[in-house]
Write an enzyme that holds these catalytic residues in place. Structure first.
Site, PDB file in Angstrom:
ATOM      1  N   ARG A 111       0.857  -1.194   0.000  1.00  0.00           N
ATOM      2  CA  ARG A 111       0.000   0.000   0.000  1.00  0.00           C
ATOM      3  C   ARG A 111       0.891   1.241   0.000  1.00  0.00           C
ATOM      4  O   ARG A 111       1.210   1.775   1.057  1.00  0.00           O
ATOM      5  CB  ARG A 111      -0.904   0.003   1.232  1.00  0.00           C
ATOM      6  CG  ARG A 111      -1.941  -1.110   1.265  1.00  0.00           C
ATOM      7  CD  ARG A 111      -2.805  -0.994   2.510  1.00  0.00           C
ATOM      8  NE  ARG A 111      -4.009  -1.779   2.447  1.00  0.00           N
ATOM      9  CZ  ARG A 111      -4.190  -2.948   3.071  1.00  0.00           C
ATOM     10  NH1 ARG A 111      -3.228  -3.461   3.814  1.00  0.00           N
ATOM     11  NH2 ARG A 111      -5.339  -3.589   2.954  1.00  0.00           N
TER      12      ARG A 111
ATOM     13  N   GLU B 231     -12.498  -4.300  -6.788  1.00  0.00           N
ATOM     14  CA  GLU B 231     -13.066  -3.957  -5.477  1.00  0.00           C
ATOM     15  C   GLU B 231     -14.305  -3.091  -5.614  1.00  0.00           C
ATOM     16  O   GLU B 231     -14.894  -2.671  -4.632  1.00  0.00           O
ATOM     17  CB  GLU B 231     -12.005  -3.326  -4.570  1.00  0.00           C
ATOM     18  CG  GLU B 231     -11.166  -2.249  -5.203  1.00  0.00           C
ATOM     19  CD  GLU B 231     -10.070  -1.736  -4.279  1.00  0.00           C
ATOM     20  OE1 GLU B 231      -9.976  -2.169  -3.128  1.00  0.00           O
ATOM     21  OE2 GLU B 231      -9.296  -0.873  -4.732  1.00  0.00           O
TER      22      GLU B 231
ATOM     23  N   ASN C  77     -12.112  -5.915   1.082  1.00  0.00           N
ATOM     24  CA  ASN C  77     -12.545  -4.884   2.041  1.00  0.00           C
ATOM     25  C   ASN C  77     -13.450  -3.867   1.355  1.00  0.00           C
ATOM     26  O   ASN C  77     -14.533  -3.536   1.847  1.00  0.00           O
ATOM     27  CB  ASN C  77     -11.342  -4.154   2.643  1.00  0.00           C
ATOM     28  CG  ASN C  77     -10.310  -5.108   3.205  1.00  0.00           C
ATOM     29  OD1 ASN C  77     -10.635  -6.239   3.509  1.00  0.00           O
ATOM     30  ND2 ASN C  77      -9.083  -4.667   3.324  1.00  0.00           N
ATOM     31  N   ASP C  78     -12.988  -3.388   0.208  1.00  0.00           N
ATOM     32  CA  ASP C  78     -13.820  -2.420  -0.501  1.00  0.00           C
ATOM     33  C   ASP C  78     -14.953  -3.104  -1.258  1.00  0.00           C
ATOM     34  O   ASP C  78     -16.031  -2.535  -1.401  1.00  0.00           O
ATOM     35  CB  ASP C  78     -12.964  -1.586  -1.466  1.00  0.00           C
ATOM     36  CG  ASP C  78     -12.264  -0.467  -0.719  1.00  0.00           C
ATOM     37  OD1 ASP C  78     -12.963   0.258   0.022  1.00  0.00           O
ATOM     38  OD2 ASP C  78     -11.046  -0.328  -0.841  1.00  0.00           O
TER      39      ASP C  78
ATOM     40  N   CYS D 278      -6.584 -10.098  -2.018  1.00  0.00           N
ATOM     41  CA  CYS D 278      -5.671  -9.426  -1.086  1.00  0.00           C
ATOM     42  C   CYS D 278      -6.410  -8.667   0.017  1.00  0.00           C
ATOM     43  O   CYS D 278      -5.796  -7.935   0.778  1.00  0.00           O
ATOM     44  CB  CYS D 278      -4.728  -8.489  -1.832  1.00  0.00           C
ATOM     45  SG  CYS D 278      -5.572  -7.126  -2.630  1.00  0.00           S
TER      46      CYS D 278
HETATM   47  C1  PEP Z   1      -9.297  -4.043  -0.108  1.00  0.00           C
HETATM   48  O1  PEP Z   1     -10.050  -3.092  -0.342  1.00  0.00           O
HETATM   49  O2  PEP Z   1      -9.680  -5.197   0.142  1.00  0.00           O
HETATM   50  C2  PEP Z   1      -7.837  -3.843  -0.114  1.00  0.00           C
HETATM   51  C3  PEP Z   1      -7.016  -4.871  -0.029  1.00  0.00           C
HETATM   52  O3  PEP Z   1      -7.355  -2.591  -0.189  1.00  0.00           O
HETATM   53  P1  PEP Z   1      -7.423  -1.526   1.015  1.00  0.00           P
HETATM   54  O4  PEP Z   1      -7.808  -2.269   2.252  1.00  0.00           O
HETATM   55  O5  PEP Z   1      -6.080  -0.918   1.075  1.00  0.00           O
HETATM   56  O6  PEP Z   1      -8.476  -0.573   0.522  1.00  0.00           O
HETATM   57 MG    MG Z   2      -9.337  -1.336  -1.263  1.00  0.00          MG
END
Ligand code: PEP
Ligand code: MG
Length: 607
Positions: free
Chosen positions: A313, A448, A471-472, A519
């Site tokens: 990141r 995402e 996550n997103d 991820c």
């Molecule tokens: C996600 O969104 O799953 C991701 C891996 O990116 P971040 O958590 O940095 O938004």
């Molecule tokens: Mg993300």
């Protein structure tokens, strides 16, 4: 002792045992006495000055700023081998010299006729308040950095030029503090510090990241900590679950010693398996990679058995600073990660700024819905010159190992095409400067946003790989703000809607022969990881700590069992049904690897 008071040794009253909850900052257990680190914030002078003394006051301020910057620079020099600390300290050096801060202090001195200590304290409090009021967890976190910087200048005004650091000459114990600054953590060692407990902070705050790097157990974000613990109190800290026990009973001490022994025996066993490849019980290989935020974490990920970095990141290079990072600085940082991990691959994600990840250096105008606004690739394409600097640095870093570039939050293929165009320009510019680079530089899309998951096949045609950011994906699919604590019941990666989107991406990848990786946090959950492998994934990227457990979990399940569980999950219509299904099937096999909160009471593990 009342809830709001400190312990007093009041005659024959038995000590009161207390369990306090915080957040797990760094895994591990520790038992020891509390050592208070006093950040010396009390006793700021509040003195009115005469108008004619204003120049003298400002001269004192300027001298103090110089001294504070100098002493931070000295600490940065001492911490030089620890890259993460140095970059944080350098950000502090810039903050100490902040022009806006100086102007605000000057206004209070010249117009409100406050002495400089008072003016500075008020400015820092106001600025901290504004940051906290922004409702942005990352910004709120930065307000503490601001306060730390204010304390350094106040210290210099009071003639204390050295950052306080951890008191020397004590028995090893557990550090108790409001928060620890990087200057303080620069003086920490495992031998002198058994554990750390702080009142503020989250998993991604500097204290937690550095504690993990130093392998010191830590619990962060314990409310009212300093009111409820006194210097010298015996403490048990449980950095696995984010709990501390103050003044434990003999029985609790025995129990904690046992749990600690079990935990370290298991952790040592799992770490010893670092070089064992990850496979299912029947021998199907699965590549487990690490997610990192700071360059220092690359070696931690390798130590935990990561086979490369699946998500770097890079936006953390942009935060807490007044100027954008230069191409040279970025190149040096990426190169360091790439060389540390080589010959294994590193996926550099272009900056994901905006949404919950703020960087004032971009001066992004406030959005009503930041998560739906100018974030990630949208911001990069809006600031192509800034974006190209990053792309050139990444292209140059590719000369030193195996690099892939990945674009966050793409919603339309047009965005990926626009990035490809910029990347080609960056490659041409690097070539024109005669600088080396890798021949082949894969460009991947993060999936995402639901639109991209639905159009996965189109994306797979044009991207060299796809990486699912769960996550997103959960945030945007379930319409739940990812930082909301109240709606977590809706934001489950086990939701059938999420599983179907992921399946679509896996199918698109396999049809177009493009690698697909997950991820997001889903990959680091042992039960979800089994499900993902059952759905066809063979590459997962996660935070370092999770790698040994996920590896162990996969090794206890055959591919057939995982596939069967995935098929059953696809018959379910709610997240609970999916989750209950995998828990019922696999929790008995991997109960020792699961968070107790995930287990039915009948299966609770020993620590
Ligand atoms: C996600 O969104 O799953 C991701 C891996 O990116 P971040 O958590 O940095 O938004
Ligand atoms: Mg993300």
């Amino acid at each position: 002792m009342g809830d709001d008071g400190k312990h007093e040794s009041s005659g024959s009253e038995p000590p009161i045992t207390r369990d306090l909850r915080g957040l797990p900052g760094s895994a591990g257990f520790a038992i020891g006495s509390a050592i208070f680190v006093d950040q010396g914030r009390s006793g700021v002078v509040r003195r009115r000055i005469q108008k004619h003394s204003a120049d003298d006051e400002m001269a004192r301020f300027d001298r103090a700023v110089k001294e504070a910057a100098l002493s931070l620079r000295e600490v940065a020099e001492r911490a030089r081998p620890r890259i993460a600390e140095v970059s944080i300290l350098e950000a502090y050096i810039l903050m100490v010299q902040d022009e806006t801060l100086r102007e605000d202090v000057e206004r209070r001195v010249r117009i409100d006729l406050q002495c400089v200590e008072w003016a500075l304290r008020s400015s820092v409090l106001d600025m901290g308040e504004q940051l906290r009021g922004s409702n942005d967890p990352y910004l709120a976190e930065r307000s503490h950095d601001f306060e730390f910087v204010g304390d350094r200048i106040l210290g210099a005004l009071a003639g204390r030029t050295r950052p306080s650091g951890i008191p020397l000459g004590h028995e090893p114990g557990i550090i108790v503090a409001r928060d620890l600054s990087p200057a303080e953590t620069a003086t920490l060692t495992k031998e002198r510090v058994l554990g750390i407990v702080t009142e503020i902070g989250t998993r991604t705050s500097h204290t937690a990241i550095l504690a993990r790097a130093l392998e010191i157990p830590a619990v962060v974000g314990v409310k009212n900590l300093r009111q409820l613990v006194a210097h010298g109190d015996r403490l048990i800290i449980d950095g696995v679950h984010g709990k501390i026990t103050v003044l434990p009973s003999d029985a609790q001490l025995t129990d904690a010693t046992e749990r600690s022994k079990r935990y370290y025996a298991m952790a040592t066993g799992l770490r010893a398996a670092r070089d064992r490849p990850a496979t299912t019980k029947c021998g199907v290989p699965v590549t487990l990679k690490g997610n990192i935020e700071l360059s220092l974490e690359a070696s931690i990920a390798l130590d935990h058995g990561a086979r490369g970095i699946g998500l770097y990141r890079t936006e953390f290079l942009y935060v807490d600073r007044h100027e954008l990072p230069s191409e040279e600085e970025q190149y040096a940082t990426y190169r360091q990660v790439v060389e540390t991990v080589a010959p294994l691959p590193v996926t550099l994600r272009t900056f994901d700024i905006g949404g919950d990840k703020f960087a004032s250096v971009f001066q992004v105008p406030p959005d009503m819905n930041p998560a739906l606004g100018l974030r990630a690739v949208r911001l990069g394409l809006e600031r192509p010159h800034v974006f190209k600097v990053q792309l050139r640095a990444m292209v140059r870093a590719s000369a030193h190992g195996s690099v892939r570039i990945m674009v966050p939050m793409v919603a339309s293929l047009n965005e990926l095409r626009a990035v490809r165009k910029l990347l080609n320009e960056a490659i041409a510019e690097v070539d024109a400067s005669g600088l080396p680079r890798a021949e082949y530089l894969p460009l991947g899309a993060m999936i995402e946003v639901p639109a991209a998951a639905i159009l996965a096949e189109e994306f797979a045609r044009e991207a060299e790989f796809l990486s699912i950011g769960t996550n997103d994906l959960v945030q945007y699919t379930m319409a739940v703000d990812r930082s909301s604590r109240d709606l977590t019941h809706l934001a489950s990666f086990f939701d059938p809607a999420i599983l179907r989107l992921i399946k679509n991406v896996i199918q698109a990848g396999s049809f177009r022969q493009r690698p697909v990786i997950v991820c997001g946090a889903m990959a680091s959950d042992p039960l979800a990881a089994i499900l993902l492998v059952g759905m066809g994934l063979r590459e997962l990227s996660m935070e370092a700590n999770a790698i040994p457990e996920v590896k162990e979990a996969l090794s206890r399940v055959t591919l057939e069992e995982a596939k069967d569980a995935a098929a059953t999950a696809f018959e379910a219509s709610t997240a609970n049904e999916v989750q209950d299904g995998v828990v019922a099937r696999f929790a008995p096999l991997i109960a020792d690897l699961l968070d107790p909160d995930e287990l039915p009471n009948s299966m609770l593990r020993g620590f």
